[in-house]
Design a protein around this motif. Structure first.
Motif, PDB file in Angstrom:
ATOM      1  N   THR A 198       0.831  -1.204   0.000  1.00 51.54           N
ATOM      2  CA  THR A 198       0.000   0.000   0.000  1.00 51.54           C
ATOM      3  C   THR A 198       0.863   1.252   0.000  1.00 51.54           C
ATOM      4  O   THR A 198       0.536   2.242  -0.663  1.00 51.54           O
ATOM      5  CB  THR A 198      -0.908   0.021   1.246  1.00 51.54           C
ATOM      6  N   GLY A 199       1.977   1.196   0.746  1.00 48.18           N
ATOM      7  CA  GLY A 199       2.830   2.378   0.881  1.00 48.18           C
ATOM      8  C   GLY A 199       3.375   2.863  -0.449  1.00 48.18           C
ATOM      9  O   GLY A 199       3.432   4.073  -0.709  1.00 48.18           O
ATOM     10  N   GLN A 200       3.773   1.940  -1.323  1.00 48.22           N
ATOM     11  CA  GLN A 200       4.290   2.333  -2.647  1.00 48.22           C
ATOM     12  C   GLN A 200       3.251   3.142  -3.410  1.00 48.22           C
ATOM     13  O   GLN A 200       3.546   4.169  -4.025  1.00 48.22           O
ATOM     14  CB  GLN A 200       4.636   1.084  -3.479  1.00 48.22           C
TER      15      GLN A 200
ATOM     16  N   PRO B  35      13.815   2.361  11.974  1.00 45.37           N
ATOM     17  CA  PRO B  35      13.217   1.095  12.424  1.00 45.37           C
ATOM     18  C   PRO B  35      12.095   1.370  13.438  1.00 45.37           C
ATOM     19  O   PRO B  35      12.308   2.101  14.399  1.00 45.37           O
ATOM     20  CB  PRO B  35      14.386   0.352  13.093  1.00 45.37           C
ATOM     21  N   LEU B  36      10.958   0.795  13.209  1.00 49.67           N
ATOM     22  CA  LEU B  36       9.788   1.132  14.039  1.00 49.67           C
ATOM     23  C   LEU B  36       9.859   0.546  15.439  1.00 49.67           C
ATOM     24  O   LEU B  36       9.057   0.899  16.298  1.00 49.67           O
ATOM     25  CB  LEU B  36       8.499   0.678  13.345  1.00 49.67           C
ATOM     26  N   GLU B  37      10.811  -0.349  15.669  1.00 50.09           N
ATOM     27  CA  GLU B  37      11.000  -0.855  17.037  1.00 50.09           C
ATOM     28  C   GLU B  37      11.484   0.266  17.952  1.00 50.09           C
ATOM     29  O   GLU B  37      11.386   0.158  19.180  1.00 50.09           O
ATOM     30  CB  GLU B  37      12.047  -1.987  17.059  1.00 50.09           C
TER      31      GLU B  37
ATOM     32  N   ARG C 260      -9.462   1.514   8.496  1.00 53.94           N
ATOM     33  CA  ARG C 260      -9.420   0.041   8.485  1.00 53.94           C
ATOM     34  C   ARG C 260      -9.558  -0.426   7.042  1.00 53.94           C
ATOM     35  O   ARG C 260     -10.555  -0.113   6.376  1.00 53.94           O
ATOM     36  CB  ARG C 260     -10.569  -0.540   9.308  1.00 53.94           C
ATOM     37  N   VAL C 261      -8.557  -1.142   6.563  1.00 57.12           N
ATOM     38  CA  VAL C 261      -8.564  -1.610   5.180  1.00 57.12           C
ATOM     39  C   VAL C 261      -8.608  -3.131   5.173  1.00 57.12           C
ATOM     40  O   VAL C 261      -8.426  -3.774   6.214  1.00 57.12           O
ATOM     41  CB  VAL C 261      -7.333  -1.075   4.405  1.00 57.12           C
ATOM     42  N   SER C 262      -8.862  -3.717   3.986  1.00 60.04           N
ATOM     43  CA  SER C 262      -8.974  -5.172   3.937  1.00 60.04           C
ATOM     44  C   SER C 262      -8.415  -5.736   2.633  1.00 60.04           C
ATOM     45  O   SER C 262      -8.524  -5.107   1.585  1.00 60.04           O
ATOM     46  CB  SER C 262     -10.437  -5.600   4.098  1.00 60.04           C
TER      47      SER C 262
HETATM   48  N1  LIG Z   1      -2.128  -6.741   3.017  1.00 58.98           N
HETATM   49  C1  LIG Z   1      -3.415  -6.816   3.332  1.00 58.98           C
HETATM   50  O1  LIG Z   1      -4.198  -7.515   2.666  1.00 58.98           O
HETATM   51  C2  LIG Z   1      -3.948  -6.049   4.510  1.00 58.98           C
HETATM   52  C3  LIG Z   1      -5.267  -6.307   4.927  1.00 58.98           C
HETATM   53  C4  LIG Z   1      -5.800  -5.543   5.977  1.00 58.98           C
HETATM   54  C5  LIG Z   1      -5.038  -4.563   6.576  1.00 58.98           C
HETATM   55  N2  LIG Z   1      -3.744  -4.342   6.171  1.00 58.98           N
HETATM   56  C6  LIG Z   1      -3.003  -3.269   6.825  1.00 58.98           C
HETATM   57  O2  LIG Z   1      -2.680  -2.329   5.825  1.00 58.98           O
HETATM   58  C7  LIG Z   1      -1.409  -1.731   6.102  1.00 58.98           C
HETATM   59  C8  LIG Z   1      -0.493  -1.890   4.887  1.00 58.98           C
HETATM   60  O3  LIG Z   1      -0.338  -3.278   4.628  1.00 58.98           O
HETATM   61  P1  LIG Z   1       0.586  -3.779   3.422  1.00 58.98           P
HETATM   62  O4  LIG Z   1       0.129  -5.163   3.092  1.00 58.98           O
HETATM   63  O5  LIG Z   1       0.634  -2.740   2.369  1.00 58.98           O
HETATM   64  O6  LIG Z   1       1.985  -3.851   4.166  1.00 58.98           O
HETATM   65  P2  LIG Z   1       3.346  -4.541   3.642  1.00 58.98           P
HETATM   66  O7  LIG Z   1       3.325  -4.707   2.161  1.00 58.98           O
HETATM   67  O8  LIG Z   1       3.579  -5.736   4.494  1.00 58.98           O
HETATM   68  O9  LIG Z   1       4.416  -3.413   3.986  1.00 58.98           O
HETATM   69  C9  LIG Z   1       4.783  -3.161   5.302  1.00 58.98           C
HETATM   70  C10 LIG Z   1       5.733  -1.995   5.328  1.00 58.98           C
HETATM   71  O10 LIG Z   1       6.140  -1.807   6.701  1.00 58.98           O
HETATM   72  C11 LIG Z   1       7.583  -1.756   6.715  1.00 58.98           C
HETATM   73  N3  LIG Z   1       8.067  -2.301   7.984  1.00 58.98           N
HETATM   74  C12 LIG Z   1       7.762  -3.507   8.527  1.00 58.98           C
HETATM   75  N4  LIG Z   1       8.432  -3.657   9.685  1.00 58.98           N
HETATM   76  C13 LIG Z   1       9.141  -2.524   9.881  1.00 58.98           C
HETATM   77  C14 LIG Z   1      10.012  -2.069  10.890  1.00 58.98           C
HETATM   78  N5  LIG Z   1      10.293  -2.838  11.960  1.00 58.98           N
HETATM   79  N6  LIG Z   1      10.588  -0.849  10.769  1.00 58.98           N
HETATM   80  C15 LIG Z   1      10.336  -0.068   9.686  1.00 58.98           C
HETATM   81  N7  LIG Z   1       9.500  -0.438   8.692  1.00 58.98           N
HETATM   82  C16 LIG Z   1       8.923  -1.656   8.781  1.00 58.98           C
HETATM   83  C17 LIG Z   1       8.014  -2.618   5.546  1.00 58.98           C
HETATM   84  O11 LIG Z   1       9.339  -2.315   5.168  1.00 58.98           O
HETATM   85  P3  LIG Z   1      10.358  -3.559   4.896  1.00 58.98           P
HETATM   86  O12 LIG Z   1       9.659  -4.439   3.913  1.00 58.98           O
HETATM   87  O13 LIG Z   1      11.571  -2.898   4.377  1.00 58.98           O
HETATM   88  O14 LIG Z   1      10.547  -4.215   6.233  1.00 58.98           O
HETATM   89  C18 LIG Z   1       7.003  -2.205   4.494  1.00 58.98           C
HETATM   90  O15 LIG Z   1       7.366  -0.992   3.892  1.00 58.98           O
HETATM   91  C19 LIG Z   1      -0.903  -2.386   7.383  1.00 58.98           C
HETATM   92  O16 LIG Z   1      -1.291  -1.583   8.467  1.00 58.98           O
HETATM   93  C20 LIG Z   1      -1.679  -3.699   7.442  1.00 58.98           C
HETATM   94  O17 LIG Z   1      -1.849  -4.125   8.784  1.00 58.98           O
HETATM   95  C21 LIG Z   1      -3.179  -5.074   5.159  1.00 58.98           C
END
Ligand SMILES: NC(=O)c1ccc[n+]([C@@H]2O[C@H](COP(=O)([O-])OP(=O)(O)OC[C@H]3O[C@@H](n4cnc5c(N)ncnc54)[C@H](OP(=O)(O)O)[C@@H]3O)[C@@H](O)[C@H]2O)c1
Length: 292
Positions: free
Chosen positions: A12-14, A36-38, A147-149
Motif C-alpha cells: 500500500t505504501g508504494q 526502524p519502528l521498534e 481500516r482496510v482489507s
Molecule cells: N495486506 C493486506 O491484505 C492487509 C489487509 C488488511 C489490513 N492491512 C493493513 O494495511 C497496512 C499496509 O499493509 P501492506 O500489506 O501494504 O503492508 P506490507 O506490504 O507488508 O508493507 C509493510 C511496510 O512496513 C515496513 N516495515 C515492517 N516492519 C518494519 C520495521 N520494523 N521498521 C520499519 N518499517 C517496517 C516494511 O518495510 P520492509 O519491507 O523494508 O521491512 C514495508 O514498507 C498495514 O497496516 C496492514 O496491517 C493489510
C-alpha cells in the motif's frame, strides 16, 4: 503539501507515495533501515524533524504467523510505533492517518460490519492492530484510523487475485479457501480515499474497502481467473479446489471467518468505492498490463 509516509516500500505504501506525488505533494518516505519502528524515539524524532503537514502510517507487521512467533515485536511495530507517530503529530499539528485492519472485528457471525461493529481480535496480529487503534486515538484524538482489507492492485507487490492468475499461467494446481469472506480492496482506492479524508479534516475510524457482495478466497480466485480468460491469456477456466480455513496446514494463527466490512462513513462523505468484483477485475488487468 509535505507528506511523511511510513512503510513506503510496502504494497500500500508504494501506491500511497505515488498517488500523493501525482496530487502534487512532496513525499518523504524513510525506508526500514532509516527509521526502524521498534525504536519509538526514532519514530517520534522522524515526525518532529520532517516538517510534514500529513503523516500516513502504511507500515506494519501484517503476517499473522510472524506476529504469533514474536508478539512483543508485533506490539512494538503495530501499536507502540503508531502511538509515537500520533503523539508527535499532536505536537506539530500535523494530520495523522493510521492504517488498520478488518481483522480487529468480531468475525464469528456473517454480515457486513460498519464502523460501529464490535471488535474481538482473535490472534496476535489482530490484538496488536486493535491496541494500535486504541493507543493512536488516546495519543491524538484528531487522527484518522483507516481500516482496510485484503489489499490488491499493486502489480509490483501482487495480492491474492494477481497471485492466483500468476499460478494459473505457470500451470500450477490451484486451491482457495471457500469459507472465509472479506472485501478485496484496491491499494489505489485506499490511497485516494485516505488522502482525501486527510485534506477534508476528517477524524476517527473509517472502513475503507470495496462495496457490494463480499468474496471468499475461492470466489475471488474464480473472478480473477475469469478476467484472465477474458483478457485472452488463459484459454479456459482452470479448476480451483475448495479448501476450508481450518484445514490449511500453514496457518498456525486463528483467523476470523466473517470480517467483511462496509464503508458506511465514507458513503456519508459522498465517497464511492467500486464493488469487490470490479476491484478484482481491475487488479488483474493492471497486473497483466505490467506483466506483458
Ligand atoms: N495486506 C493486506 O491484505 C492487509 C489487509 C488488511 C489490513 N492491512 C493493513 O494495511 C497496512 C499496509 O499493509 P501492506 O500489506 O501494504 O503492508 P506490507 O506490504 O507488508 O508493507 C509493510 C511496510 O512496513 C515496513 N516495515 C515492517 N516492519 C518494519 C520495521 N520494523 N521498521 C520499519 N518499517 C517496517 C516494511 O518495510 P520492509 O519491507 O523494508 O521491512 C514495508 O514498507 C498495514 O497496516 C496492514 O496491517 C493489510
Amino acid at each position: 503539501m509535505k507528506i511523511l509516509v511510513f512503510g513506503g516500500t510496502g504494497r500500500t505504501g508504494q501506491v500511497m507515495c505515488r498517488v500523493a506525488e501525482e496530487r502534487g505533494a512532496a513525499v518523504l518516505a524513510p525506508v526500514h533501515a532509516e527509521c526502524p519502528l521498534e525504536d519509538a524515539e526514532a519514530v517520534s524524532d522522524m515526525v518532529l524533524a520532517s516538517g510534514a503537514e500529513l503523516v500516513v502510517n502504511c507500515a506494519a507487521i501484517s503476517g499473522l504467523e510472524a506476529c504469533g512467533d514474536d508478539p512483543l515485536r508485533a506490539h512494538l511495530i503495530n501499536a507502540v510505533a503508531p502511538a509515537a507517530m500520533a503523539l508527535a503529530c499532536r505536537h506539530t499539528g500535523a494530520r495523522f492517518v493510521h492504517l488498520s485492519t478488518d481483522y480487529v472485528l468480531d468475525g464469528r457471525r456473517p454480515g457486513l460490519k460498519d464502523e460501529s461493529a464490535r471488535c474481538r481480535p482473535c490472534c496476535v496480529y489482530a490484538e496488536s492492530k486493535r491496541e494500535g487503534e486504541l493507543q493512536v486515538q488516546e495519543a491524538w484524538e484528531e487522527s484518522i484510523i483507516a481500516r482496510v482489507s485484503w489489499i490488491c492492485g499493486n502489480p509490483a507487490k501482487p495480492g491474492f487475485p494477481e497471485s492466483v492468475v500468476a499460478k494459473a499461467l505457470a500451470g500450477q494446481p490451484l486451491a482457495a479457501i471457500a469459507d472465509k469472506v472479506s472485501m478485496p480492496t484496491d491499494a489505489e482506492d485506499i490511497a485516494r480515499v485516505v488522502l482525501s479524508l486527510a485534506v477534508a479534516g476528517a477524524k476517527g475510524i473509517f472502513h475503507v474497502c470495496s462495496q457490494g457482495e463480499p468474496m471468499s478466497w475461492w470466489d475471488c480466485a474464480a473472478v480473477a481467473l475469469d478476467e484472465a480468460v477474458r483478457a485472452g491469456v488463459l484459454a479456459c477456466l482452470p479448476p480451483v479446489e475448495r479448501q476450508k480455513l481450518d484445514e490449511v496446514p500453514f496457518f498456525r494463527e486463528p483467523r476470523p471467518h466473517h470480517i467483511a466490512m462496509m464503508s458506511a462513513r465514507l458513503q456519508t462523505q459522498g465517497m464511492v468505492m467500486p464493488t469487490a468484483e470490479e476491484t478484482v477485475r481491475r487488479a488483474v488487468r493492471r497486473y497483466l498490463a505490467v506483466r506483458g
